[in-house]
Structure formats: structure tokens, C-alpha cells
Design an enzyme around this catalytic site. Structure first.
Site, PDB file in Angstrom:
ATOM      1  CB  SER A 187      38.894  30.758  62.136  1.00 28.85           C
ATOM      2  OG  SER A 187      39.676  29.887  61.338  1.00 28.85           O
ATOM      3  CB  SER A 235      52.830  21.511  64.947  1.00 28.14           C
ATOM      4  OG  SER A 235      52.255  20.619  65.895  1.00 28.14           O
ATOM      5  CE1 TYR A 267      49.205  19.930  61.278  1.00 31.77           C
ATOM      6  CE2 TYR A 267      50.207  19.091  63.298  1.00 31.77           C
ATOM      7  CZ  TYR A 267      49.647  20.127  62.571  1.00 31.77           C
ATOM      8  OH  TYR A 267      49.532  21.387  63.150  1.00 31.77           O
ATOM      9  CE  LYS A 313      51.680  22.823  60.747  1.00 28.82           C
ATOM     10  NZ  LYS A 313      51.495  24.243  60.366  1.00 28.82           N
ATOM     11  CB  THR A 320      41.758  26.198  67.129  1.00 28.65           C
ATOM     12  OG1 THR A 320      42.394  24.984  66.692  1.00 28.65           O
ATOM     13  CG2 THR A 320      42.762  27.038  67.903  1.00 28.65           C
TER      14      THR A 320
END
Length: 273
Positions: free
Chosen positions: A18, A135, A148, A152, A183
Site C-alpha cells: 500500500s 522522512s 517519529y 527517522k 497515503t
């Protein structure tokens, strides 16, 4: 100088069922690459044009099994794309430790273990390319996305070290840092609950809405696919690439030149804090 893509180079991309991973996989397949995606439950995605192998990046045993399956079929892995990842939001003070560890297991230790597992094969082949999808958030500590950003950012820095350690083996490694893309990552994130009694209730609620709105209005994931394809066709890839809105890419450069307090105020304004 660019090189023409060799037909049927073998690509393994994690999280290929996905979102950005699927877009990259399908795009490379159309460009005559032999592409394998991965999923924890590939049987759920019977309509995928790209073959999926079972792999959980947090489980070393499944990493070994998946690599063996691809090598048995193709005899080589030319390109590994570490794309699988999870989002996580919440006040740092209130985010459960087990959720923090899960995020690091998926976003950092998972790619690291895949790299370790594929390197012996790439040395045997006398070459290979590893692309880590990180990211733009990994370049800065963002409010209510600190974990997060940390996962990254850790992968970005580790890639820099790997590039120097691998220079004698004709194995290249690079990071591609996307901004916001349209997304389902927001739906799949771990969100620390917005607690009524929390001192962070109001600012976290506001920031959470801003983050989700940005993802909903994000760019088409095919832009990432085209960027990855261009990198694969580049003879000597750089260590870092950024893909996304111009303002998001610009924010990285601004961090380098602006005083810390000015940059912090800019982020606070952006997130309506």
C-alpha cells in the site's frame, strides 16, 4: 552521468502492499525490474500486480525467510528499498514506552536488520544499492511527533556511517526523505489519546488536526516512485534526497541557517501553537 536501467534487476521493497511502497513497486515493475514487495499478511492482497513475500520487519526470522525466498527464485537481490514504517504521535511525556519501542523496532531496527541480512549477498554479487525511505520529519524535532522524528533521524545518520563503511564493496546506500503524501499513514499511526485532563489537550488536538490535514492534502505517491527510479539510474547516488512540497524541503535548509529560537518560532507558527 546517468546509466540505463539494466533489465530485470531484482528489487525487494518492504511495505509494498500500500501507499508509497506500492506506488514504487508498481512503477519499477513497469520499468522492467523484477520487483518483490513485502507484507506481514500477503494473502490479504490478492489483487497486487507485484508479488508479495511474507515479512515482518520486527521479526528477524521472517527477514531471513523472505530473503531466502527471493534468492531461491532470482539468485540475487540488486536493490533493497527499506520503506515499511509506522507513524506515531503524542505528547512525549504521555506516549507509552512500549509504543515508543514499537516505533523504533519498525522504523529503525527493522531496516537495520534488513541491511545486515542483505549485505553478505550484495558483497557476494560485488555490488548492490540500498535505499532507505526516511522522512523530512527526521531532520527536525517536531511537536507531538518527536518519536517519529527520532526514528527517522536515526536512520538518516546511520546511513551516513554505512556509506563510508561500505565504500570498498561497491555497495551504495542512500536516504530518500518524503514530505507529506496522500497515503493511509495517518489512519495507521499510533495516536496517543487526547485526554480531557491532559495539560496538552488543546495544543495536541490542534497539532493533530494540522498533521492529518497535511497528509490528506499531500502529493501523489507516484512522485516518490519517480524519484526512486531516478536514483536507481544514477551512477553514484548522493547520501540524501528530499521529495515533497517545496516549503517542506526548504525547512531543512532554513534549520541550518536560522538561529535556533527563530526556527523554533517558525515551527510553532506552522503548527498553530
Amino acid at each position: 552521468m546517468k546509466t540505463d536501467a539494466l533489465p530485470k534487476k531484482v528489487v525487494l521493497i518492504t511495505g509494498g502492499s500500500s501507499g508509497i511502497g506500492k506506488s514504487i513497486a508498481e512503477y519499477l515493475q513497469k520499468k522492467n525490474y523484477m520487483v518483490y514487495g513485502t507484507s506481514r499478511n500477503p494473502e490479504k492482497f490478492t489483487d497486487n500486480s507485484v508479488p508479495l513475500v511474507a515479512l515482518d520487519v520486527t521479526d528477524k526470522e521472517t527477514i531471513g525467510v523472505a530473503l531466502s525466498e527471493v534468492l531461491q527464485k532470482e539468485g540475487r537481490i540488486d536493490i533493497l528499498i527499506n520503506n515499511a514504517g509506522v507513524g506515531i504521535t503524542g505528547p512525549l511525556e504521555e506516549t507509552p514506552e512500549d509504543e515508543i519501542k514499537k516505533a523504533f523496532e519498525t522504523n529503525y531496527f527493522g531496516p537495520l536488520n534488513l541491511i545486515k541480512a542483505v549485505l553478505p549477498q550484495m558483497r557476494k554479487q560485488k555490488g548492490g544499492l540500498i535505499i532507505n525511505i526516511t522522512s523530512i520529519a527526521g531532520y527536525m524535532g517536531l511537536p507531538y511527533r518527536g518519536i517519529y522524528s527520532a526514528t527517522k533521524g536515526a536512520l538518516e545518520i546511520t546511513t551516513e556511517a554505512f556509506r563510508m563503511e561500505l565504500k570498498d564493496f561497491n555497495i551504495q546506500m542512500t536516504n530518500v526523505a518524503p514530505g507529506d503524501f496522500a497515503t493511509n499513514i495517518a489512519a495507521g499511526r499510533y495516536h496517543a489519546p487526547v485526554r480531557e485532563e491532559s495539560p496538552y489537550n488543546k495544543p495536541y488536538s490542534v497539532t493533530l488536526k494540522v498533521m492529518n490535514d497535511h497528509v490528506d492534502a499531500g502529493k501523489d505517491p507516484e512522485l516518490m516512485a519517480k524519484a526512486v527510479y531516478k536514483i536507481i539510474r544514477t551512477k553514484n547516488p548522493k547520501g540524501h534526497y528530499r521529495v515533497g512540497e517545496q516549503l517542506q524541503k526548504l525547512s531543512i535548509g532554513l534549520k541550518r541557517i536560522l538561529p535556533d529560537k527563530v526556527y523554533e518560532k517558525m515551527l510553532l507558527k506552522f503548527y498553530k501553537l
